[in-house]
Motif scaffolding. Structure first.
Motif, PDB file in Angstrom:
ATOM      1  N   ALA A  75       0.834  -1.206   0.000  1.00 14.56           N
ATOM      2  CA  ALA A  75       0.000   0.000   0.000  1.00 14.56           C
ATOM      3  C   ALA A  75       0.870   1.257   0.000  1.00 14.56           C
ATOM      4  O   ALA A  75       0.610   2.196  -0.767  1.00 14.56           O
ATOM      5  CB  ALA A  75      -0.947   0.000   1.196  1.00 14.56           C
ATOM      6  N   GLU A  76       1.909   1.294   0.846  1.00 12.30           N
ATOM      7  CA  GLU A  76       2.792   2.456   0.878  1.00 12.30           C
ATOM      8  C   GLU A  76       3.585   2.588  -0.418  1.00 12.30           C
ATOM      9  O   GLU A  76       3.799   3.694  -0.923  1.00 12.30           O
ATOM     10  CB  GLU A  76       3.734   2.385   2.081  1.00 12.30           C
ATOM     11  CG  GLU A  76       3.036   2.637   3.397  1.00 12.30           C
ATOM     12  CD  GLU A  76       3.969   2.654   4.599  1.00 12.30           C
ATOM     13  OE1 GLU A  76       5.202   2.847   4.405  1.00 12.30           O
ATOM     14  OE2 GLU A  76       3.474   2.480   5.725  1.00 12.30           O
ATOM     15  N   LEU A  77       4.024   1.453  -0.959  1.00 16.56           N
ATOM     16  CA  LEU A  77       4.751   1.476  -2.234  1.00 16.56           C
ATOM     17  C   LEU A  77       3.863   2.050  -3.340  1.00 16.56           C
ATOM     18  O   LEU A  77       4.301   2.886  -4.134  1.00 16.56           O
ATOM     19  CB  LEU A  77       5.219   0.073  -2.611  1.00 16.56           C
ATOM     20  CG  LEU A  77       6.363  -0.493  -1.770  1.00 16.56           C
ATOM     21  CD1 LEU A  77       6.460  -1.998  -1.950  1.00 16.56           C
ATOM     22  CD2 LEU A  77       7.666   0.178  -2.129  1.00 16.56           C
ATOM     23  N   LEU A  78       2.619   1.601  -3.391  1.00 14.04           N
ATOM     24  CA  LEU A  78       1.702   2.077  -4.424  1.00 14.04           C
ATOM     25  C   LEU A  78       1.464   3.581  -4.300  1.00 14.04           C
ATOM     26  O   LEU A  78       1.504   4.311  -5.300  1.00 14.04           O
ATOM     27  CB  LEU A  78       0.375   1.314  -4.370  1.00 14.04           C
ATOM     28  CG  LEU A  78      -0.635   1.699  -5.451  1.00 14.04           C
ATOM     29  CD1 LEU A  78      -0.092   1.410  -6.842  1.00 14.04           C
ATOM     30  CD2 LEU A  78      -1.944   0.933  -5.221  1.00 14.04           C
ATOM     31  N   ASP A  79       1.241   4.055  -3.091  1.00 17.38           N
ATOM     32  CA  ASP A  79       1.057   5.499  -2.885  1.00 17.38           C
ATOM     33  C   ASP A  79       2.290   6.276  -3.349  1.00 17.38           C
ATOM     34  O   ASP A  79       2.187   7.303  -4.010  1.00 17.38           O
ATOM     35  CB  ASP A  79       0.775   5.810  -1.417  1.00 17.38           C
ATOM     36  CG  ASP A  79      -0.610   5.401  -0.967  1.00 17.38           C
ATOM     37  OD1 ASP A  79      -1.473   5.120  -1.824  1.00 17.38           O
ATOM     38  OD2 ASP A  79      -0.827   5.357   0.261  1.00 17.38           O
ATOM     39  N   TYR A  80       3.455   5.769  -2.997  1.00 12.26           N
ATOM     40  CA  TYR A  80       4.694   6.448  -3.357  1.00 12.26           C
ATOM     41  C   TYR A  80       4.893   6.484  -4.873  1.00 12.26           C
ATOM     42  O   TYR A  80       5.151   7.538  -5.453  1.00 12.26           O
ATOM     43  CB  TYR A  80       5.881   5.772  -2.673  1.00 12.26           C
ATOM     44  CG  TYR A  80       7.170   6.501  -2.907  1.00 12.26           C
ATOM     45  CD1 TYR A  80       7.520   7.592  -2.112  1.00 12.26           C
ATOM     46  CD2 TYR A  80       8.031   6.137  -3.922  1.00 12.26           C
ATOM     47  CE1 TYR A  80       8.695   8.283  -2.330  1.00 12.26           C
ATOM     48  CE2 TYR A  80       9.212   6.825  -4.148  1.00 12.26           C
ATOM     49  CZ  TYR A  80       9.529   7.893  -3.351  1.00 12.26           C
ATOM     50  OH  TYR A  80      10.688   8.584  -3.577  1.00 12.26           O
ATOM     51  N   PHE A  81       4.758   5.326  -5.524  1.00 13.83           N
ATOM     52  CA  PHE A  81       4.949   5.272  -6.972  1.00 13.83           C
ATOM     53  C   PHE A  81       3.919   6.132  -7.699  1.00 13.83           C
ATOM     54  O   PHE A  81       4.252   6.841  -8.635  1.00 13.83           O
ATOM     55  CB  PHE A  81       4.850   3.838  -7.487  1.00 13.83           C
ATOM     56  CG  PHE A  81       6.035   2.982  -7.157  1.00 13.83           C
ATOM     57  CD1 PHE A  81       7.328   3.481  -7.152  1.00 13.83           C
ATOM     58  CD2 PHE A  81       5.859   1.647  -6.851  1.00 13.83           C
ATOM     59  CE1 PHE A  81       8.407   2.678  -6.855  1.00 13.83           C
ATOM     60  CE2 PHE A  81       6.939   0.830  -6.554  1.00 13.83           C
ATOM     61  CZ  PHE A  81       8.212   1.348  -6.557  1.00 13.83           C
ATOM     62  N   THR A  82       2.682   6.062  -7.272  1.00 14.29           N
ATOM     63  CA  THR A  82       1.625   6.836  -7.926  1.00 14.29           C
ATOM     64  C   THR A  82       1.949   8.327  -7.882  1.00 14.29           C
ATOM     65  O   THR A  82       1.894   9.021  -8.901  1.00 14.29           O
ATOM     66  CB  THR A  82       0.260   6.551  -7.272  1.00 14.29           C
ATOM     67  OG1 THR A  82      -0.028   5.154  -7.415  1.00 14.29           O
ATOM     68  CG2 THR A  82      -0.844   7.360  -7.924  1.00 14.29           C
ATOM     69  N   GLY A  83       2.315   8.832  -6.711  1.00 13.16           N
ATOM     70  CA  GLY A  83       2.667  10.241  -6.586  1.00 13.16           C
ATOM     71  C   GLY A  83       3.918  10.610  -7.361  1.00 13.16           C
ATOM     72  O   GLY A  83       3.987  11.661  -7.998  1.00 13.16           O
ATOM     73  N   SER A  84       4.900   9.754  -7.331  1.00 15.48           N
ATOM     74  CA  SER A  84       6.155  10.042  -8.016  1.00 15.48           C
ATOM     75  C   SER A  84       5.989  10.022  -9.529  1.00 15.48           C
ATOM     76  O   SER A  84       6.516  10.890 -10.223  1.00 15.48           O
ATOM     77  CB  SER A  84       7.223   9.041  -7.595  1.00 15.48           C
ATOM     78  OG  SER A  84       7.493   9.191  -6.230  1.00 15.48           O
ATOM     79  N   PHE A  85       5.263   9.043 -10.042  1.00 11.77           N
ATOM     80  CA  PHE A  85       5.049   8.972 -11.485  1.00 11.77           C
ATOM     81  C   PHE A  85       4.293  10.190 -11.992  1.00 11.77           C
ATOM     82  O   PHE A  85       4.533  10.666 -13.087  1.00 11.77           O
ATOM     83  CB  PHE A  85       4.294   7.705 -11.875  1.00 11.77           C
ATOM     84  CG  PHE A  85       5.143   6.464 -11.893  1.00 11.77           C
ATOM     85  CD1 PHE A  85       6.488   6.500 -12.197  1.00 11.77           C
ATOM     86  CD2 PHE A  85       4.576   5.236 -11.623  1.00 11.77           C
ATOM     87  CE1 PHE A  85       7.258   5.362 -12.226  1.00 11.77           C
ATOM     88  CE2 PHE A  85       5.330   4.080 -11.650  1.00 11.77           C
ATOM     89  CZ  PHE A  85       6.676   4.137 -11.954  1.00 11.77           C
ATOM     90  N   ARG A  86       3.384  10.691 -11.185  1.00 11.10           N
ATOM     91  CA  ARG A  86       2.589  11.856 -11.574  1.00 11.10           C
ATOM     92  C   ARG A  86       3.497  13.057 -11.843  1.00 11.10           C
ATOM     93  O   ARG A  86       3.172  13.916 -12.658  1.00 11.10           O
ATOM     94  CB  ARG A  86       1.597  12.179 -10.461  1.00 11.10           C
ATOM     95  CG  ARG A  86       0.578  13.228 -10.809  1.00 11.10           C
ATOM     96  CD  ARG A  86      -0.422  13.479  -9.678  1.00 11.10           C
ATOM     97  NE  ARG A  86      -1.054  12.255  -9.191  1.00 11.10           N
ATOM     98  CZ  ARG A  86      -0.976  11.807  -7.931  1.00 11.10           C
ATOM     99  NH1 ARG A  86      -0.315  12.482  -7.016  1.00 11.10           N
ATOM    100  NH2 ARG A  86      -1.564  10.688  -7.579  1.00 11.10           N
ATOM    101  N   ASN A  87       4.643  13.137 -11.160  1.00 12.81           N
ATOM    102  CA  ASN A  87       5.536  14.290 -11.257  1.00 12.81           C
ATOM    103  C   ASN A  87       6.731  14.106 -12.191  1.00 12.81           C
ATOM    104  O   ASN A  87       7.590  14.975 -12.245  1.00 12.81           O
ATOM    105  CB  ASN A  87       6.059  14.639  -9.857  1.00 12.81           C
ATOM    106  CG  ASN A  87       4.953  15.044  -8.921  1.00 12.81           C
ATOM    107  OD1 ASN A  87       4.052  15.768  -9.305  1.00 12.81           O
ATOM    108  ND2 ASN A  87       5.007  14.559  -7.693  1.00 12.81           N
ATOM    109  N   LEU A  88       6.810  12.981 -12.880  1.00 14.39           N
ATOM    110  CA  LEU A  88       7.987  12.730 -13.714  1.00 14.39           C
ATOM    111  C   LEU A  88       8.046  13.652 -14.924  1.00 14.39           C
ATOM    112  O   LEU A  88       7.091  13.723 -15.691  1.00 14.39           O
ATOM    113  CB  LEU A  88       7.989  11.285 -14.232  1.00 14.39           C
ATOM    114  CG  LEU A  88       8.251  10.193 -13.231  1.00 14.39           C
ATOM    115  CD1 LEU A  88       8.193   8.837 -13.917  1.00 14.39           C
ATOM    116  CD2 LEU A  88       9.588  10.383 -12.558  1.00 14.39           C
ATOM    117  N   PRO A  89       9.160  14.323 -15.111  1.00 14.13           N
ATOM    118  CA  PRO A  89       9.337  15.073 -16.352  1.00 14.13           C
ATOM    119  C   PRO A  89       9.451  14.087 -17.523  1.00 14.13           C
ATOM    120  O   PRO A  89       9.988  12.991 -17.370  1.00 14.13           O
ATOM    121  CB  PRO A  89      10.659  15.811 -16.146  1.00 14.13           C
ATOM    122  CG  PRO A  89      10.920  15.762 -14.683  1.00 14.13           C
ATOM    123  CD  PRO A  89      10.256  14.523 -14.178  1.00 14.13           C
ATOM    124  N   PRO A  90       8.960  14.455 -18.690  1.00 14.42           N
ATOM    125  CA  PRO A  90       9.046  13.549 -19.834  1.00 14.42           C
ATOM    126  C   PRO A  90      10.500  13.323 -20.262  1.00 14.42           C
ATOM    127  O   PRO A  90      11.344  14.193 -20.088  1.00 14.42           O
ATOM    128  CB  PRO A  90       8.253  14.267 -20.934  1.00 14.42           C
ATOM    129  CG  PRO A  90       8.151  15.682 -20.498  1.00 14.42           C
ATOM    130  CD  PRO A  90       8.303  15.711 -19.008  1.00 14.42           C
TER     131      PRO A  90
END
Length: 167
Positions: A75-90
């Motif tokens: 659950a914590e991994l999913l929250d972290y990845f979801t938030g981080s992917f949202r902010n990735l520069p192309p």
């Protein structure tokens, strides 16, 4: 960690632990059966920015430390990845080179060099940051799963010094 770009870079290192071997490592380290497939699948999930697919590579009781951020369980991994992917520069990518691989009973430990890269404008890439990543994996019926991942950012290279011009 208030800087979203810094959080993204650290996420890249964490995710890079899933990419167990790059082309440069193929001749140096022989991966146990199934790990090469894990590396390819994890790289594909990262490139798609698919948090659920990334979390699927982790054990239910997996832990991770990324810099000073500690994560426990899917659950914590999913929250972290979801938030981080949202902010990735192309255009940013990660490349991991396995430096050492060691069997510990049925587990496998890896020491990895992780490079966060961006397009350089000349159809190449430049390294933005380097990390040391340690991963502990265990076999499953379908391959391998991450039990622990530790990503440590290394000191970035010092900027080039330009000589002062005399008047």
């Amino acid at each position: 960690m208030t800087n979203p770009f810094r959080r993204c870079l650290i996420t890249f290192a964490f995710l890079s632990a899933a990419v167990l071997a790059g082309p440069a490592a193929a001749a140096d380290v022989v991966l146990p059966a199934g790990m090469a497939e894990l590396a390819r699948a994890a790289d594909d999930a990262w490139n798609r920015r698919d948090a659920a697919a990334m979390v699927a590579f982790y054990a239910g009781d997996a832990t991770s430390t990324i810099g000073k951020t500690e994560l426990r369980g899917k659950a914590e991994l999913l929250d972290y990845f979801t938030g981080s992917f949202r902010n990735l520069p192309p255009g940013l990518t990660h490349r991991t080179v396995v430096r050492r691989l060691e069997r510990i009973g049925e587990l496998v430990a890896t020491d990895n060099a992780v490079y966060i890269e961006a397009p350089d404008g000349a159809q190449g890439k430049r390294v933005l940051r380097e990390f040391f990543t340690f991963s502990l994996l265990r076999p499953t019926a379908g391959g391998w799963e991450f039990v622990a991942v530790r990503a440590t950012p290394l000191t970035p290279p010092a900027p080039a010094v330009t000589p002062a011009t005399s008047r």
